[in-house]
Design a protein around this motif. Structure first.
Motif: not given
Length: 99
Positions: A12-38
């Protein structure tokens, strides 16, 4: 600016590996709640009047089902509830990840 080197859906997570070698993990529910859409945040007119943004603030069970790159600066996620209009800049994603 950091940019994603690899993006994967893991459970249920989105994993992003960044170009500096770090990683971030996001739960779908939290990404949806944080949507920057109008639709989620609303938008202001030239006089400062707020329109929209009065929808739900929690999205239980919502997952990310896909994504697309937006230029060289952002991602747009496709959510299981049909929402897909928020554009998440890499900078915003790093803020959400606490970096």
């Amino acid at each position: 600016m950091k940019t994603p080197r690899n993006i994967q859906l893991i459970g249920t997570e989105v994993a992003i590996a960044w170009d500096d070698g770090s990683e971030s993990y996001f739960q779908g529910e939290k990404l949806r709640a944080a949507s920057p859409s109008a639709e989620t945040r609303g938008e202001k007119d030239i006089l400062g009047n707020q329109y929209g943004g009065d929808g739900p603030r929690e999205f239980p069970g919502v997952t990310v089902v896909g994504w697309a790159r937006v230029g060289d600066y952002a991602l747009r996620f496709d959510f299981s509830d049909g929402h897909n209009s928020g554009i998440y800049s890499y900078e915003y994603l790093l803020e959400l990840a606490g970096r």
